[in-house]
Design a protein around this motif. Structure first.
Motif, PDB file in Angstrom:
ATOM      1  N   ASP A  63     -20.133  -9.386   2.403  1.00 32.14           N
ATOM      2  CA  ASP A  63     -21.398  -8.648   2.358  1.00 32.14           C
ATOM      3  C   ASP A  63     -21.144  -7.143   2.340  1.00 32.14           C
ATOM      4  O   ASP A  63     -21.778  -6.393   1.582  1.00 32.14           O
ATOM      5  CB  ASP A  63     -22.265  -8.990   3.571  1.00 32.14           C
ATOM      6  N   LEU A  64     -20.217  -6.704   3.178  1.00 31.19           N
ATOM      7  CA  LEU A  64     -19.927  -5.272   3.287  1.00 31.19           C
ATOM      8  C   LEU A  64     -19.212  -4.748   2.041  1.00 31.19           C
ATOM      9  O   LEU A  64     -19.432  -3.600   1.626  1.00 31.19           O
ATOM     10  CB  LEU A  64     -19.098  -5.009   4.543  1.00 31.19           C
ATOM     11  N   ILE A  65     -18.379  -5.566   1.445  1.00 33.85           N
ATOM     12  CA  ILE A  65     -17.726  -5.174   0.184  1.00 33.85           C
ATOM     13  C   ILE A  65     -18.770  -4.994  -0.911  1.00 33.85           C
ATOM     14  O   ILE A  65     -18.750  -4.004  -1.662  1.00 33.85           O
ATOM     15  CB  ILE A  65     -16.679  -6.224  -0.222  1.00 33.85           C
ATOM     16  N   ARG A  66     -19.703  -5.944  -0.996  1.00 30.87           N
ATOM     17  CA  ARG A  66     -20.778  -5.829  -1.998  1.00 30.87           C
ATOM     18  C   ARG A  66     -21.621  -4.582  -1.747  1.00 30.87           C
ATOM     19  O   ARG A  66     -22.042  -3.897  -2.691  1.00 30.87           O
ATOM     20  CB  ARG A  66     -21.651  -7.081  -1.984  1.00 30.87           C
ATOM     21  N   THR A  85     -13.291   9.163  -1.749  1.00 35.14           N
ATOM     22  CA  THR A  85     -13.208   8.137  -2.795  1.00 35.14           C
ATOM     23  C   THR A  85     -11.909   7.354  -2.664  1.00 35.14           C
ATOM     24  O   THR A  85     -11.899   6.123  -2.752  1.00 35.14           O
ATOM     25  CB  THR A  85     -13.282   8.780  -4.187  1.00 35.14           C
ATOM     26  N   VAL A  86     -10.813   8.071  -2.473  1.00 40.35           N
ATOM     27  CA  VAL A  86      -9.501   7.430  -2.323  1.00 40.35           C
ATOM     28  C   VAL A  86      -9.503   6.497  -1.115  1.00 40.35           C
ATOM     29  O   VAL A  86      -9.048   5.339  -1.191  1.00 40.35           O
ATOM     30  CB  VAL A  86      -8.395   8.490  -2.169  1.00 40.35           C
ATOM     31  N   GLN A  87     -10.014   6.988  -0.001  1.00 40.44           N
ATOM     32  CA  GLN A  87     -10.009   6.205   1.232  1.00 40.44           C
ATOM     33  C   GLN A  87     -10.901   4.977   1.123  1.00 40.44           C
ATOM     34  O   GLN A  87     -10.566   3.906   1.637  1.00 40.44           O
ATOM     35  CB  GLN A  87     -10.439   7.099   2.391  1.00 40.44           C
ATOM     36  N   THR A  88     -12.033   5.115   0.448  1.00 44.31           N
ATOM     37  CA  THR A  88     -12.922   3.967   0.247  1.00 44.31           C
ATOM     38  C   THR A  88     -12.225   2.877  -0.556  1.00 44.31           C
ATOM     39  O   THR A  88     -12.282   1.694  -0.207  1.00 44.31           O
ATOM     40  CB  THR A  88     -14.210   4.405  -0.468  1.00 44.31           C
ATOM     41  N   SER A  89     -11.554   3.263  -1.633  1.00 47.62           N
ATOM     42  CA  SER A  89     -10.821   2.279  -2.437  1.00 47.62           C
ATOM     43  C   SER A  89      -9.717   1.622  -1.622  1.00 47.62           C
ATOM     44  O   SER A  89      -9.461   0.412  -1.752  1.00 47.62           O
ATOM     45  CB  SER A  89     -10.232   2.953  -3.681  1.00 47.62           C
ATOM     46  N   PHE A  97      -7.378  -7.843   0.618  1.00 45.20           N
ATOM     47  CA  PHE A  97      -6.070  -8.400   0.960  1.00 45.20           C
ATOM     48  C   PHE A  97      -6.205  -9.405   2.101  1.00 45.20           C
ATOM     49  O   PHE A  97      -5.647 -10.503   2.051  1.00 45.20           O
ATOM     50  CB  PHE A  97      -5.110  -7.285   1.349  1.00 45.20           C
ATOM     51  N   CYS A  98      -6.960  -9.026   3.132  1.00 43.18           N
ATOM     52  CA  CYS A  98      -7.160  -9.935   4.264  1.00 43.18           C
ATOM     53  C   CYS A  98      -7.870 -11.212   3.841  1.00 43.18           C
ATOM     54  O   CYS A  98      -7.635 -12.285   4.417  1.00 43.18           O
ATOM     55  CB  CYS A  98      -7.970  -9.241   5.361  1.00 43.18           C
ATOM     56  N   LEU A  99      -8.729 -11.110   2.841  1.00 41.88           N
ATOM     57  CA  LEU A  99      -9.476 -12.276   2.359  1.00 41.88           C
ATOM     58  C   LEU A  99      -8.680 -13.110   1.363  1.00 41.88           C
ATOM     59  O   LEU A  99      -9.149 -14.158   0.912  1.00 41.88           O
ATOM     60  CB  LEU A  99     -10.786 -11.818   1.709  1.00 41.88           C
ATOM     61  N   GLY A 100      -7.469 -12.644   1.017  1.00 41.66           N
ATOM     62  CA  GLY A 100      -6.636 -13.396   0.090  1.00 41.66           C
ATOM     63  C   GLY A 100      -7.057 -13.278  -1.363  1.00 41.66           C
ATOM     64  O   GLY A 100      -6.671 -14.099  -2.193  1.00 41.66           O
ATOM     65  N   LYS A 101      -7.842 -12.238  -1.701  1.00 45.65           N
ATOM     66  CA  LYS A 101      -8.293 -12.028  -3.076  1.00 45.65           C
ATOM     67  C   LYS A 101      -7.349 -11.020  -3.741  1.00 45.65           C
ATOM     68  O   LYS A 101      -7.642  -9.830  -3.840  1.00 45.65           O
ATOM     69  CB  LYS A 101      -9.739 -11.547  -3.091  1.00 45.65           C
ATOM     70  N   ASP A 102      -6.214 -11.526  -4.205  1.00 47.50           N
ATOM     71  CA  ASP A 102      -5.116 -10.655  -4.605  1.00 47.50           C
ATOM     72  C   ASP A 102      -5.406  -9.840  -5.861  1.00 47.50           C
ATOM     73  O   ASP A 102      -4.991  -8.687  -5.957  1.00 47.50           O
ATOM     74  CB  ASP A 102      -3.842 -11.480  -4.800  1.00 47.50           C
ATOM     75  N   ASN A 103      -6.074 -10.420  -6.834  1.00 49.06           N
ATOM     76  CA  ASN A 103      -6.360  -9.654  -8.046  1.00 49.06           C
ATOM     77  C   ASN A 103      -7.270  -8.464  -7.750  1.00 49.06           C
ATOM     78  O   ASN A 103      -7.034  -7.342  -8.225  1.00 49.06           O
ATOM     79  CB  ASN A 103      -7.000 -10.551  -9.105  1.00 49.06           C
ATOM     80  N   SER A 104      -8.309  -8.708  -6.954  1.00 50.60           N
ATOM     81  CA  SER A 104      -9.222  -7.622  -6.592  1.00 50.60           C
ATOM     82  C   SER A 104      -8.522  -6.605  -5.703  1.00 50.60           C
ATOM     83  O   SER A 104      -8.724  -5.393  -5.850  1.00 50.60           O
ATOM     84  CB  SER A 104     -10.450  -8.187  -5.878  1.00 50.60           C
ATOM     85  N   ALA A 105      -7.689  -7.074  -4.779  1.00 49.61           N
ATOM     86  CA  ALA A 105      -6.952  -6.160  -3.895  1.00 49.61           C
ATOM     87  C   ALA A 105      -6.039  -5.255  -4.717  1.00 49.61           C
ATOM     88  O   ALA A 105      -5.984  -4.039  -4.498  1.00 49.61           O
ATOM     89  CB  ALA A 105      -6.148  -6.953  -2.872  1.00 49.61           C
ATOM     90  N   TRP A 106      -5.329  -5.844  -5.676  1.00 47.61           N
ATOM     91  CA  TRP A 106      -4.433  -5.065  -6.536  1.00 47.61           C
ATOM     92  C   TRP A 106      -5.216  -4.017  -7.330  1.00 47.61           C
ATOM     93  O   TRP A 106      -4.790  -2.868  -7.474  1.00 47.61           O
ATOM     94  CB  TRP A 106      -3.702  -6.020  -7.476  1.00 47.61           C
ATOM     95  N   PHE A 107      -6.401  -4.392  -7.817  1.00 47.18           N
ATOM     96  CA  PHE A 107      -7.240  -3.460  -8.563  1.00 47.18           C
ATOM     97  C   PHE A 107      -7.573  -2.239  -7.716  1.00 47.18           C
ATOM     98  O   PHE A 107      -7.449  -1.094  -8.180  1.00 47.18           O
ATOM     99  CB  PHE A 107      -8.526  -4.160  -9.011  1.00 47.18           C
ATOM    100  N   TYR A 108      -7.972  -2.444  -6.472  1.00 41.34           N
ATOM    101  CA  TYR A 108      -8.444  -1.326  -5.653  1.00 41.34           C
ATOM    102  C   TYR A 108      -7.308  -0.473  -5.094  1.00 41.34           C
ATOM    103  O   TYR A 108      -7.484   0.735  -4.898  1.00 41.34           O
ATOM    104  CB  TYR A 108      -9.366  -1.832  -4.542  1.00 41.34           C
TER     105      TYR A 108
END
Length: 430
Positions: A63-66, A85-89, A97-108
């Motif tokens: 929810d907070l990511i959205r 901006t850098v810190q938010t990303s 990363f904690c949620l195991g969503k590696d593609n999205s984590a790598w993007f950010y």
């Protein structure tokens, strides 16, 4: 992650409705923190104990990511980026990363580094032109946080590097932050040794086993890791857990590279180049887990648990290939006990960490296979994989039960065991 000014952060809370950019920073930060309930101050109601599983049921990290992504639509953060901006990303990366969503984590994490480079915060000349000392300090810390994080993530997920060591380290001034910053710089001292040369070998290790690699350079890297954090005893318990486990994990990564490059030997005079080195690594992690409180591990979240998992898997692989290391007397502490203890660490320290169950389940399955025993509760198959109690093996007692389990780190601090672990005994090095 010492990249936010505490006083300015709290002051900003009163004006979040005026800045979508700051609001996005806070929702991204909360997306990380909500995944670590063990470090939050829980609401207390007299006579009503808190249930971790239901405490945060009304809001999730997703929810907070959205909400962060939604807030960013109201600011032109790509064309007009700032340090915020850098810190938010970065915080979006940490949550994903904690949620195991590696593609999205790598993007950010890549987005954070790209924006940092757009701001030229990877160039030392930029810092000489900044007028605000606070902005200068937190910009520099943010660079080095990304530097550390990228290297850890590159090793975990076989990714290329973006940032190089191009600016000076943050200064440690006397004050409340000095201990935290000192531990932060210790992490830099560990990860700075893993450069493009190492990562290039690491990332092609599965496809090019015969590429030229110098055994001596890897031995030297293991020696550097051994003495990289000589003042770790002066850090907080949480930092000690992170630093000591990270060091052993990095040793494991170097050893794994030696495996893929066929550089190990059963009769090597250097232990780090032997097949049984993961046994020594695991032993030291187990000792750390016994000497530090469980909360020191819990507060480091999923990152430290994944490192324990990697160390445990390497140990299990060694025991599968060399069963002779398992066959020690029941009263002698040995590799079997180390593996079972690593399973216990994952089970206890990961109780409140999102995603830790998958690590526990896999490592328990490996332990079942190579030890020929079944952990009570069938952890490798059970949904409730957090209860690590004992091994169903009437022929053996767990020797770790006789290892003065009740001792605290302080009672061991003067012993050679603890000095060896934290790297204080440097006579041989000198």
């Amino acid at each position: 992650m010492p990249i936010l000014d505490r006083d300015k952060t709290y002051a900003t809370l009163l004006h979040l409705d005026e800045s979508p950019e700051k609001y996005a920073l806070f929702t991204a930060l909360c997306a990380v923190i909500i995944l670590q309930p063990e470090i939050l101050e829980e609401p207390s109601i007299p006579g009503h104990p808190i249930n971790h599983s239901t405490w945060n049921q009304n809001i999730s990290s997703d929810d907070l990511i959205r909400e962060t992504v939604r807030a960013r639509q109201f600011c032109n953060y790509i064309e007009s980026p700032t340090l915020t901006t850098v810190q938010t990303s970065f915080f979006l990366f940490a949550a994903l990363f904690c949620l195991g969503k590696d593609n999205s984590a790598w993007f950010y994490i890549r987005e954070a580094m790209t924006i940092l480079q757009v701001l030229r915060l990877h160039e030392e000349s930029t810092y000489t032109s900044l007028q605000d000392e606070s902005q200068t300090a937190f910009s520099r810390r943010t660079f080095w946080l990304l530097f550390i994080t990228e290297r850890a993530y590159a090793l975990q997920r076989h990714r290329p590097l973006t940032l190089q060591r191009t600016i000076s380290l943050p200064q440690v001034a006397p004050g409340a932050e000095s201990k935290i910053l000192s531990g932060f710089l210790d992490l830099v001292s560990l990860f700075q040794n893993f450069d493009d040369d190492f990562l290039s070998l690491w990332n092609i290790s599965n496809s090019n086993k015969d590429s030229a690699t110098s055994p001596q350079s890897l031995i030297q890297l293991q020696n550097i890791l051994k003495f990289a954090i000589p003042n770790v005893a002066e850090r907080t318990e949480i930092q000690q857990a992170d630093l000591l486990v990270s060091r052993q994990w990095l040793k494991t990564m170097v050893w794994q590279l030696c495996v893929t490059k066929r550089l190990l030997s059963s009769n090597s005079s250097n232990e780090s180049m032997s097949f049984h080195y993961p046994i020594t690594i695991a032993r030291e992690v187990v000792l750390v887990s016994r000497l530090l409180s469980p909360k020191a591990f819990e507060a480091n979240g999923i990152g430290i648990l994944e490192k324990v998992f990697d160390i445990g898997c390497s140990l299990a692989d060694v025991l599968l290939l060399h069963p002779k290391y398992v066959s020690l007397s029941g009263m002698e502490i040995g590799p079997k006990d180390y593996l079972m203890e690593l399973v216990r660490v994952l089970g206890t320290a990961g109780q409140h960490s999102s995603g830790s169950e998958r690590f526990l389940r896999v490592l328990t399955g490996k332990a079942d296979e190579c030890l020929g025993v079944r952990l009570r509760g069938n952890l490798s198959e059970s949904e409730d994989s957090r209860r690590v109690e004992e091994v169903d093996d009437d022929k053996d007692d767990n020797a770790l039960d006789h290892w003065e389990v009740g001792q605290t780190r302080d009672s061991f601090s003067a012993t050679s065991e603890w000095e060896t672990i934290i790297g204080l005994d440097q006579n041989s090095h000198d």
